[in-house]
Design a protein around this motif. Structure first.
Motif, mmCIF file in Angstrom:
data_model
loop_
_atom_site.group_PDB
_atom_site.id
_atom_site.type_symbol
_atom_site.label_atom_id
_atom_site.label_comp_id
_atom_site.label_asym_id
_atom_site.label_seq_id
_atom_site.Cartn_x
_atom_site.Cartn_y
_atom_site.Cartn_z
ATOM 1 N N ARG A 6 0.834 -1.213 0.000
ATOM 2 C CA ARG A 6 0.000 0.000 0.000
ATOM 3 C C ARG A 6 0.864 1.257 0.000
ATOM 4 N N PHE A 7 1.956 1.242 0.767
ATOM 5 C CA PHE A 7 2.843 2.405 0.791
ATOM 6 C C PHE A 7 3.458 2.647 -0.576
ATOM 7 N N PHE A 8 3.868 1.544 -1.244
ATOM 8 C CA PHE A 8 4.480 1.687 -2.559
ATOM 9 C C PHE A 8 3.513 2.313 -3.559
ATOM 10 N N LEU A 9 2.264 1.851 -3.567
ATOM 11 C CA LEU A 9 1.295 2.398 -4.511
ATOM 12 C C LEU A 9 0.992 3.866 -4.206
ATOM 13 N N CYS A 10 0.861 4.191 -2.916
ATOM 14 C CA CYS A 10 0.594 5.586 -2.553
ATOM 15 C C CYS A 10 1.754 6.490 -2.968
ATOM 16 N N GLU A 527 -11.297 4.051 3.129
ATOM 17 C CA GLU A 527 -10.282 3.376 2.341
ATOM 18 C C GLU A 527 -9.618 4.321 1.338
ATOM 19 N N PRO A 528 -8.282 4.513 1.433
ATOM 20 C CA PRO A 528 -7.545 5.194 0.361
ATOM 21 C C PRO A 528 -7.168 4.177 -0.711
ATOM 22 N N LEU A 529 -7.413 4.521 -1.962
ATOM 23 C CA LEU A 529 -7.228 3.577 -3.065
ATOM 24 C C LEU A 529 -6.393 4.229 -4.170
ATOM 25 N N PRO A 530 -5.074 4.092 -4.121
ATOM 26 C CA PRO A 530 -4.211 4.676 -5.154
ATOM 27 C C PRO A 530 -4.190 3.840 -6.422
ATOM 28 N N ALA A 531 -3.825 4.481 -7.530
ATOM 29 C CA ALA A 531 -3.704 3.798 -8.821
ATOM 30 C C ALA A 531 -2.676 4.530 -9.665
ATOM 31 N N ALA A 532 -2.003 3.802 -10.548
ATOM 32 C CA ALA A 532 -1.013 4.404 -11.436
ATOM 33 C C ALA A 532 -0.925 3.587 -12.711
ATOM 34 N N THR A 549 -3.455 -0.967 -9.461
ATOM 35 C CA THR A 549 -4.613 -0.348 -8.817
ATOM 36 C C THR A 549 -4.928 -1.053 -7.509
ATOM 37 N N THR A 550 -5.597 -0.343 -6.625
ATOM 38 C CA THR A 550 -6.150 -0.933 -5.412
ATOM 39 C C THR A 550 -7.662 -0.777 -5.448
ATOM 40 N N ASN A 551 -8.353 -1.787 -4.953
ATOM 41 C CA ASN A 551 -9.817 -1.792 -4.961
ATOM 42 C C ASN A 551 -10.311 -2.418 -3.667
ATOM 43 N N PHE A 552 -11.602 -2.256 -3.392
ATOM 44 C CA PHE A 552 -12.131 -2.829 -2.160
ATOM 45 C C PHE A 552 -13.617 -3.135 -2.310
ATOM 46 N N ARG A 553 -14.120 -3.917 -1.359
ATOM 47 C CA ARG A 553 -15.551 -4.220 -1.281
ATOM 48 C C ARG A 553 -15.922 -4.354 0.190
ATOM 49 N N ILE A 554 -16.873 -3.560 0.651
ATOM 50 C CA ILE A 554 -17.272 -3.661 2.053
ATOM 51 C C ILE A 554 -18.205 -4.855 2.218
ATOM 52 N N ILE A 584 -10.000 -6.350 0.322
ATOM 53 C CA ILE A 584 -9.048 -5.434 -0.305
ATOM 54 C C ILE A 584 -8.295 -6.188 -1.398
ATOM 55 N N SER A 585 -8.128 -5.558 -2.555
ATOM 56 C CA SER A 585 -7.397 -6.196 -3.646
ATOM 57 C C SER A 585 -6.369 -5.233 -4.226
ATOM 58 N N ILE A 586 -5.246 -5.781 -4.643
ATOM 59 C CA ILE A 586 -4.237 -5.059 -5.418
ATOM 60 C C ILE A 586 -4.104 -5.779 -6.746
ATOM 61 N N SER A 587 -4.242 -5.030 -7.825
ATOM 62 C CA SER A 587 -4.218 -5.623 -9.163
ATOM 63 C C SER A 587 -3.134 -4.966 -9.996
ATOM 64 N N GLU A 588 -2.332 -5.782 -10.687
ATOM 65 C CA GLU A 588 -1.323 -5.271 -11.619
ATOM 66 C C GLU A 588 -1.553 -5.894 -12.989
ATOM 67 N N GLU A 589 -1.307 -5.099 -14.019
ATOM 68 C CA GLU A 589 -1.435 -5.568 -15.404
ATOM 69 C C GLU A 589 -0.269 -5.040 -16.227
ATOM 70 N N ALA A 590 0.153 -5.835 -17.201
ATOM 71 C CA ALA A 590 1.149 -5.398 -18.180
ATOM 72 C C ALA A 590 0.769 -6.037 -19.497
ATOM 73 N N GLY A 591 0.727 -5.220 -20.556
ATOM 74 C CA GLY A 591 0.246 -5.770 -21.814
ATOM 75 C C GLY A 591 0.817 -5.081 -23.025
ATOM 76 N N VAL A 592 0.608 -5.727 -24.163
ATOM 77 C CA VAL A 592 0.976 -5.169 -25.459
ATOM 78 C C VAL A 592 -0.254 -5.211 -26.350
ATOM 79 N N ARG A 593 -0.472 -4.127 -27.087
ATOM 80 C CA ARG A 593 -1.665 -4.001 -27.929
ATOM 81 C C ARG A 593 -1.234 -3.629 -29.349
#
Length: 810
Positions: A6-10, A527-532, A549-554, A584-593
Motif C-alpha cells: 500500500r505504501f508503494f502504490l501511494c 479506504e484510500p485507493l491509489p492507482a497508477a 490499482t487498489t480496490n475494495f468491497r465492504i 481489499i485487492s491489489i491488481s497489476e497488469e502489463a500488456g501489449v496491444r
C-alpha cells in the motif's frame, strides 16, 4: 493488503501527480487516421489527445474513442463488432452494436459479453429473462462493478447483478469490459475486481423508428418498438421512447418468464461540447424460479429436477411452482451531462435515482400454536386461521427487498497542453427495506393471495406481524477522487496516477427481538485507493501498457443482522458478524496491444492479490427460499494471461475473433468449516468458481446483405469447494446465426430476417457454482477434527434454442 504494497502504490501515485502538475510541456495532437466503412456511423472524436484517463465512466468519456456502426450497409470493424480502437492503459474489451444486432434480440448484457477474454457467463434460460451469472478472472458478479449510462447497477446491499432488468439490447451502443479494475470515477463500493459499463444509443437526428419481433422455442415471443423524435423544431433537443414485451415458457418444469420493459433517452447538445441528457428505464418482471440442485440430484434426476406443476388442496406442497415466483419492478433514471466551462475546463455531472421492489417467493408449513418471537413462544393467527382451528398451515413467505437510491457523480477535468487533471466527488444515500412476512395461500389454486406477501399476514398473539427478517439499512457514501495524466514525447508516452478515498457509513435497524446486537447496528469504512499507469506507443500500431490499482468491497448488509429461526440458548439461525473486514485487492497488469489495418490484438499479463477475500455462499432456508451471505476466505492471489485478436474482413468477407484466458488462482488461507470449529486444508489449493482455461471463437460473415456467424466457447473445470473435492466438468457450447438484409421499399427501411440458434448440440450441463463450500466430502480438519460433508448447489445452464426475428426501420 500488506503495508509495504500500500505504501508503494501511494508513493508512486503521489510522485506521478507531482511530476504531472509541474510539467509545462505542450503535447502535439495526432490525427487518428483510420479507414472508415461506408455506413451509418457515429464518429465522436477525430483527435488523439491522449489515452482514456482512469476516470472515464461517464457516457461522454466513453464516446471519445469509439466509432459505432448501426445497421450499416458494409461492416469492416475488427472481430465482427467484438473490438474497437482502444487506448486505455489497462485491459479493456468492447462489444459494439454491430455484434449485438446479430444476436437474438433481448439477450441480457451478460450473455452479450460471453466471448470476451476472462468472462465466464451462464444463463438458466435461453433469452436470459430469468437472470444470469458471471465470473471474470475468477471473481463473481458481486465483485464486478456494473454501470449503465454512468450510474451503478449492483444491488446496494449484497452487490448482486440482475442482468434481465437492465436494458433492451436494441438500445445498447456498447458494452465496455474492464477485466482488471474499475475507473476511479466508477460509482461502486463493491468493485474489488473489474467493471462492466453499458452505454445507450443516442437518439437519431431525424424522425424514425425501429420494430422487431421474435418467436422461438419454448413458446418464446418478444416484440420491441422504438420511435425517435428527431430534432424538435429549431432546437437541438431529440429523444426516443421504446417498449418491449417478452414471454418464455420454462424449459424445466412449469411456469414462465414474463417481462415488460420501457426506455427513453433525451439529448440536447450545443456549442463546443455542451450536452445534457436524460435516460429513464422501467422494468417489470414476473418469473418462475428455477431450482438449483446438488450433484447427487443432478446425477440422479438431471433436468427433470424441477418444482411441481400439480397442486392438491388436500396435500399442499411447498414446492408448487406458483409459490416460487420472482416478481420485481425497477425504475432507473440518470442524467449524465457535460459542460464546457472554458477552453480547458469541463464539468461532468451524473445525477441518478435507483428504485427497486420485489422478491423471491417461497412457502413453509408453520405452526399456529407455537411461534417464536425471539425467546418467547407465542400463538399466531392468519386470516380465518388460528391455533384453535388449525395447528399447522402452509403459508407464503417471500423475501422482499425495497430500495431507494439517489446519488450523483461530479467531476472537473482540466486540459492544459500535456497535462490533464481530473478531480471529483461521488455521493449516494440509499435506504433498503428487507422483510419476509407470512401470508395466505389460495388453497384452491395454490397461488399466494398477494405475490408480495402483503396480506393477510400472520399476526402473533402480542399483536406483532411475524417476520423471518425485518431490517432497514441506510448507506451513505462519500468518495473523493483525483487523477493526473502527463503526455510526453509527442503523446507517445503517458504517465498517469490517481487516488480515490472512499468513506462509507451504514446504519441498520433490526426489528426482530432478542438479537445478539440489539436493534441498532452500524459500520464505517474508510479506504484510500491509489492507482497508477503508463502507456507507451512504439508506433501507430503498437502500444505497451502497465498499471497498478487498489480496490475494495465492504461486507454485505446481511452481515449486520440476525435473521431466521430462533432457538433458545442458541439464537437466530443466521447471526450478525459486525467484525467482518472489507475485502481489499491489489491488481497489476502489463500488456501489449496491436491495432493495424488488418487486425487488432491484445496480450495482457495480470496478477491480483486479495486480503479478506469475501466469497458468496448460498444459504437454503427451511422454507426452501435462498439468500446469499459472505464468508471470509482469507487471502488469495492469481496470475494469468488474457488474449484477444480480431481481423477486419479477410477472404470472402470473413472476420474471425479469438479470445483466451489462462489463470492460476490460489487460496492463501485455510478456511473455516461451518460450525465445526476446525479448518479445511485449503491453503495453496485452486480457488473455487474459477475456470483455469477459457477459449472463445467467433467467425463472422457479412457481405452487406447476407450475414451469418458461428460462436464457440470452452470453459474449463470449476471447483465448488475450497478443499477441491467437488467440481463441475469443463464444457463446450456453440451458437449459430444467419440473416439477410433486404433493400428498403416504401416506408420500410432496412428490413431484416434472421435466425439464431443457441447451444446447437443441446448440451445439458451445470453452468455455475451457486455457492462455494469449505468442503463437499467428509474430511479431517487441520486440527484433526472430523468435518462432515458440506452442501453445494449448482445452476443448470440453458438448453438448445432456435428463434426467428423480423425487423424493420421506418
Amino acid at each position: 493488503m500488506s503495508l509495504r504494497a500500500r505504501f508503494f502504490l501511494c508513493a508512486t501515485s503521489l510522485l506521478a501527480l507531482q511530476v504531472s502538475t509541474a510539467a509545462a510541456q505542450e503535447s502535439i495532437s495526432q490525427s487518428a487516421a483510420s479507414s472508415q466503412p461506408r455506413a451509418v456511423q457515429k464518429p465522436t472524436n477525430t483527435v488523439d489527445d491522449g489515452p482514456s484517463m482512469m476516470g472515464s465512466t461517464s457516457p461522454t468519456d466513453a464516446a471519445k474513442t469509439e466509432t459505432v456502426q448501426v445497421r450499416a450497409s458494409r461492416h469492416t470493424s475488427p472481430g465482427g463488432g467484438l473490438m474497437v480502437h482502444e487506448d486505455a492503459a489497462k485491459s479493456r474489451s468492447t462489444v459494439t452494436q454491430e455484434f449485438i444486432a446479430k444476436q437474438a434480440p433481448g439477450l441480457n448484457p451478460m450473455q452479450l459479453i460471453a466471448s470476451l477474454p476472462g468472462v465466464n457467463t451462464t444463463s438458466v434460460d435461453p433469452l436470459g429473462l430469468n437472470g444470469g451469472n458471471l465470473t471474470m478472472r475468477g471473481l463473481n458478479a458481486s465483485q464486478i462493478g456494473f454501470t449503465l449510462e454512468g450510474f451503478p447497477i449492483n444491488d446496494i446491499g449484497n452487490y448482486a447483478v440482475y442482468p434481465q432488468e437492465i436494458v433492451d439490447s436494441e438500445n445498447l451502443r456498447t458494452i465496455n469490459v474492464e477485466q482488471g479494475s474499475a475507473d476511479l470515477d466508477s460509482p461502486h463500493i463493491s468493485a474489488s475486481g473489474g467493471a462492466v459499463n453499458m452505454y445507450l444509443l443516442d437518439p437519431k437526428d431525424h424522425f424514425g423508428g425501429h420494430l422487431d419481433g421474435t418467436y422461438g422455442s419454448y413458446n418464446a415471443r418478444r416484440i420491441f418498438g422504438r420511435v425517435d423524435t428527431g430534432r424538435i423544431g429549431n432546437t437541438h433537443l431529440k429523444g426516443y421512447i421504446s417498449f418491449s414485451a417478452a414471454h418464455e415458457d420454462s424449459w424445466r418444469g412449469p411456469g414462465a418468464q414474463k417481462k415488460l420493459h420501457g426506455e427513453t433517452k433525451w439529448v440536447n447538445e450545443w456549442g463546443q461540447g455542451n450536452r445534457i441528457s436524460l435516460a429513464i428505464v422501467g422494468n417489470q418482471l414476473n418469473n418462475t424460479l428455477f431450482p438449483s440442485m446438488s450433484l447427487a440430484n443432478w446425477k440422479k434426476l438431471g433436468t427433470t429436477y424441477t418444482y411441481s406443476g400439480t397442486w392438491d388442496p388436500k396435500n399442499p406442497s411447498a414446492n408448487y411452482y406458483k409459490l416460487r415466483q420472482n416478481p420485481f419492478t425497477n425504475i432507473y433514471a440518470s442524467a449524465p451531462s457535460t459542460f464546457t466551462l472554458t477552453d480547458h475546463l469541463t464539468l461532468t455531472e451524473t445525477p441518478y435515482f435507483w428504485y427497486g421492489n420485489g422478491n423471491g417467493g417461497g412457502a413453509y408449513s408453520e405452526s399456529l400454536s407455537s411461534q417464536q418471537y425471539g425467546s418467547q413462544n407465542l400463538s399466531a393467527s392468519i386470516g380465518p386461521y388460528n391455533s384453535s382451528n388449525t395447528k399447522s398451515l402452509l403459508v407464503y413467505n417471500p423475501s422482499n427487498t425495497q430500495t431507494y437510491r439517489p446519488g450523483a457523480v461530479t467531476k472537473f477535468a482540466l486540459h492544459t497542453g500535456a497535462n490533464r487533471l481530473m478531480v471529483g466527488y461521488w455521493f449516494e444515500y440509499s435506504k433498503q427495506i428487507q422483510t419476509s412476512p407470512y401470508s395466505l395461500i389460495n388453497m384452491e389454486t395454490g397461488a399466494p393471495l398477494d405475490e408480495y406477501g402483503n396480506g393477510p399476514n400472520m399476526v402473533l398473539s402480542n399483536g406483532v406481524t411475524a417476520q423471518y427478517r425485518d431490517t432497514l439499512t441506510q448507506t451513505r457514501i462519500h468518495t473523493l477522487f483525483i487523477d493526473d495524466s502527463l503526455s510526453l514525447l509527442n503523446n507517445r508516452l503517458t504517465l498517469e496516477a490517481g487516488l480515490k478515498y472512499a468513506m462509507i457509513t451504514r446504519r441498520g435497524q433490526n426489528n426482530l427481538p432478542d438479537t445478539s446486537t440489539g436493534p441498532y447496528v452500524s459500520g464505517s469504512w474508510y479506504e484510500p485507493l491509489p492507482a497508477a499507469s503508463i502507456r507507451y506507443k512504439l508506433n501507430n500500431q503498437f502500444q505497451l501498457f502497465v498499471s497498478g490499482t487498489t480496490n475494495f468491497r465492504i461486507p454485505m448488509n446481511t452481515s449486520l443482522y440476525d435473521a431466521g429461526t430462533y432457538t433458545k440458548g442458541v439464537g437466530y439461525s443466521t447471526q450478525a458478524n459486525l467484525n467482518q473486514k472489507p475485502e481489499i485487492s491489489i491488481s497489476e497488469e502489463a500488456g501489449v496491444r496491436y491495432q493495424g489495418s488488418l487486425f487488432n490484438g491484445t496480450l495482457t499479463y495480470f496478477h491480483y492479490n486479495f486480503t479478506n477475500r469475501l466469497y458468496s455462499q448460498t444459504v437454503i432456508l427451511p422454507n426452501g427460499s435462498t439468500y446469499s451471505q459472505s464468508i471470509n476466505g482469507g487471502g488469495s492471489h492469481a496470475n494469468g494471461v488474457d488474449f484477444e485478436i480480431g481481423t477486419r474482413p479477410i477472404l470472402y468477407h470473413l472476420r474471425p475473433y479469438v479470445s483466451a484466458e489462462y489463470i492460476d488462482a490460489r487460496t492463501d488461507s485455510n478456511v473455516a468449516a461451518g460450525g465445526s470449529g476446525d479448518y479445511v486444508a485449503s491453503k495453496g489449493k485452486f480457488a473455487p468458481q474459477t475456470a483455469k482455461t477459457q477459449v472463445a471463437f467467433n467467425l463472422d460473415y457479412d457481405d452487406g446483405h447476407l450475414f451469418s456467424g458461428f460462436n464457440l466457447k470452452y470453459v474449463g473445470k470449476q471447483y465448488s469447494t475450497f478443499n477441491n473435492d467437488l467440481s463441475i466438468p469443463s464444457y463446450v457450447t456453440m451458437n449459430v446465426h444467419a440473416g439477410y438484409r433486404f433493400k428498403s421499399f416504401g416506408f420500410m427501411k432496412n428490413p431484416v430476417l434472421q435466425l439464431n440458434l443457441q447451444n446447437i448440440t443441446n448440451k445439458h450441463y451445470l453452468g455455475f457454482v451457486n455457492g462455494s463450500a469449505s468442503n463437499g466430502l467428509a474430511t479431517t480438519g487441520v486440527y484433526g477434527g472430523k468435518i462432515a460433508a458440506g452442501s453445494t448447489t449448482y445452476l443448470v445452464a440453458a438448453p438448445f434454442f432456435v428463434g426467428g426475428t423480423a425487423s424493420v426501420d421506418f
